[in-house]
Design a protein around this motif. Structure first.
Motif, short mmCIF file in Angstrom:
data_model
loop_
_atom_site.label_atom_id
_atom_site.label_comp_id
_atom_site.label_asym_id
_atom_site.label_seq_id
_atom_site.Cartn_x
_atom_site.Cartn_y
_atom_site.Cartn_z
N LEU A 11 0.83 -1.21 0.00
CA LEU A 11 0.00 0.00 0.00
C LEU A 11 0.86 1.26 0.00
O LEU A 11 0.54 2.23 -0.68
N ILE A 12 1.94 1.26 0.75
CA ILE A 12 2.83 2.43 0.77
C ILE A 12 3.47 2.62 -0.61
O ILE A 12 3.53 3.73 -1.13
N GLY A 13 3.90 1.53 -1.23
CA GLY A 13 4.48 1.61 -2.57
C GLY A 13 3.50 2.13 -3.60
O GLY A 13 3.83 2.97 -4.43
N LEU A 14 2.26 1.62 -3.55
CA LEU A 14 1.23 2.09 -4.48
C LEU A 14 0.89 3.56 -4.24
O LEU A 14 0.66 4.33 -5.18
N GLY A 15 0.85 3.95 -2.98
CA GLY A 15 0.57 5.35 -2.65
C GLY A 15 1.64 6.29 -3.18
O GLY A 15 1.35 7.34 -3.77
N LEU A 16 2.92 5.92 -2.97
CA LEU A 16 4.01 6.74 -3.49
C LEU A 16 4.01 6.79 -5.01
O LEU A 16 4.26 7.85 -5.61
N THR A 17 3.72 5.67 -5.64
CA THR A 17 3.63 5.65 -7.10
C THR A 17 2.51 6.56 -7.59
O THR A 17 2.66 7.29 -8.56
N GLY A 18 1.38 6.53 -6.92
CA GLY A 18 0.25 7.40 -7.27
C GLY A 18 0.60 8.87 -7.15
O GLY A 18 0.25 9.68 -8.02
N VAL A 19 1.31 9.22 -6.08
CA VAL A 19 1.72 10.62 -5.89
C VAL A 19 2.67 11.04 -7.01
O VAL A 19 2.56 12.13 -7.57
N LEU A 20 3.62 10.17 -7.35
CA LEU A 20 4.55 10.48 -8.43
C LEU A 20 3.83 10.63 -9.77
O LEU A 20 4.15 11.53 -10.56
N VAL A 21 2.85 9.78 -10.04
CA VAL A 21 2.09 9.89 -11.27
C VAL A 21 1.36 11.22 -11.33
O VAL A 21 1.35 11.91 -12.36
N LEU A 22 0.74 11.62 -10.24
CA LEU A 22 0.03 12.90 -10.21
C LEU A 22 0.98 14.08 -10.40
O LEU A 22 0.67 15.03 -11.12
N LEU A 23 2.13 14.04 -9.75
CA LEU A 23 3.11 15.13 -9.91
C LEU A 23 3.62 15.22 -11.35
O LEU A 23 3.72 16.31 -11.91
N LEU A 24 3.92 14.09 -11.95
CA LEU A 24 4.40 14.10 -13.33
C LEU A 24 3.31 14.53 -14.31
O LEU A 24 3.58 15.25 -15.26
N ARG A 25 2.11 14.11 -14.04
CA ARG A 25 0.99 14.53 -14.90
C ARG A 25 0.77 16.04 -14.80
O ARG A 25 0.52 16.71 -15.80
N TRP A 26 0.87 16.58 -13.62
CA TRP A 26 0.72 18.03 -13.41
C TRP A 26 1.88 18.78 -14.06
O TRP A 26 1.69 19.82 -14.67
N THR A 27 3.08 18.24 -13.97
CA THR A 27 4.25 18.90 -14.51
C THR A 27 4.25 18.90 -16.03
O THR A 27 4.51 19.92 -16.66
N TYR A 28 3.98 17.76 -16.64
CA TYR A 28 4.12 17.63 -18.09
C TYR A 28 2.79 17.64 -18.84
O TYR A 28 2.76 17.46 -20.05
N GLY A 29 1.71 17.82 -18.14
CA GLY A 29 0.41 17.82 -18.80
C GLY A 29 0.18 19.07 -19.63
O GLY A 29 0.77 20.12 -19.41
N ARG A 30 -0.65 18.97 -20.62
CA ARG A 30 -0.99 20.11 -21.46
C ARG A 30 -2.13 20.88 -20.81
O ARG A 30 -2.87 20.37 -20.00
N GLY A 31 -2.27 22.13 -21.22
CA GLY A 31 -3.35 22.94 -20.67
C GLY A 31 -2.80 24.06 -19.83
O GLY A 31 -1.88 24.76 -20.22
N ARG A 32 -3.34 24.22 -18.68
CA ARG A 32 -2.94 25.32 -17.81
C ARG A 32 -1.50 25.16 -17.36
O ARG A 32 -1.03 24.08 -17.08
N SER A 33 -0.82 26.27 -17.29
CA SER A 33 0.58 26.25 -16.90
C SER A 33 0.82 27.33 -15.85
O SER A 33 0.15 28.36 -15.83
N LEU A 34 1.76 27.10 -14.99
CA LEU A 34 2.12 28.11 -14.00
C LEU A 34 3.09 29.13 -14.58
O LEU A 34 3.32 30.18 -14.00
N VAL A 35 3.65 28.83 -15.73
CA VAL A 35 4.59 29.74 -16.38
C VAL A 35 3.81 30.58 -17.38
O VAL A 35 3.10 30.06 -18.23
#
Length: 104
Positions: A11-35
């Motif tokens: 469960l800890i491994g899956l949770g950390l993987t989920g957090v990483l997926v969300l961070l990468l999706r937010w970072t490299y996703g198209r659409g709204r940008s903080l820049v």
């Protein structure tokens, strides 16, 4: 030492993987940008409520006109449009700005 239960470790491994997926999706996703995007020059009528009152011919002329409007207490901005530089003011101040610029 105590060992971690295998189900808890999974469960800890899956949770950390989920957090990483969300961070990468937010970072490299198209659409709204903080820049912020690079500004582009628009047409003189693409500046919302601001209206164009003058089109300076060179930077010195723009500074002179800007100083005149500042002295008259007219809020203004100088923008680089696709049709060249323009002095823009609020509609309520346009008559006062044109009068001040005509007297120069």
């Amino acid at each position: 030492m105590t060992a971690v239960h295998p189900l808890l470790a999974l469960l800890i491994g899956l949770g950390l993987t989920g957090v990483l997926v969300l961070l990468l999706r937010w970072t490299y996703g198209r659409g709204r940008s903080l820049v912020a995007r690079r500004p582009r020059a628009g047409n003189p009528d693409e500046y919302g409520l601001l209206v164009s009152v003058a089109s300076p011919t060179d930077p010195d002329d723009a500074l002179r006109m800007s100083a005149l409007l500042t002295a008259e207490g007219v809020r203004h901005t100088l923008v680089e449009t696709s049709a060249g530089p323009r002095l823009m003011v609020w509609p309520d101040d346009s008559a006062k700005a044109r009068q001040a610029l005509d007297q120069r």
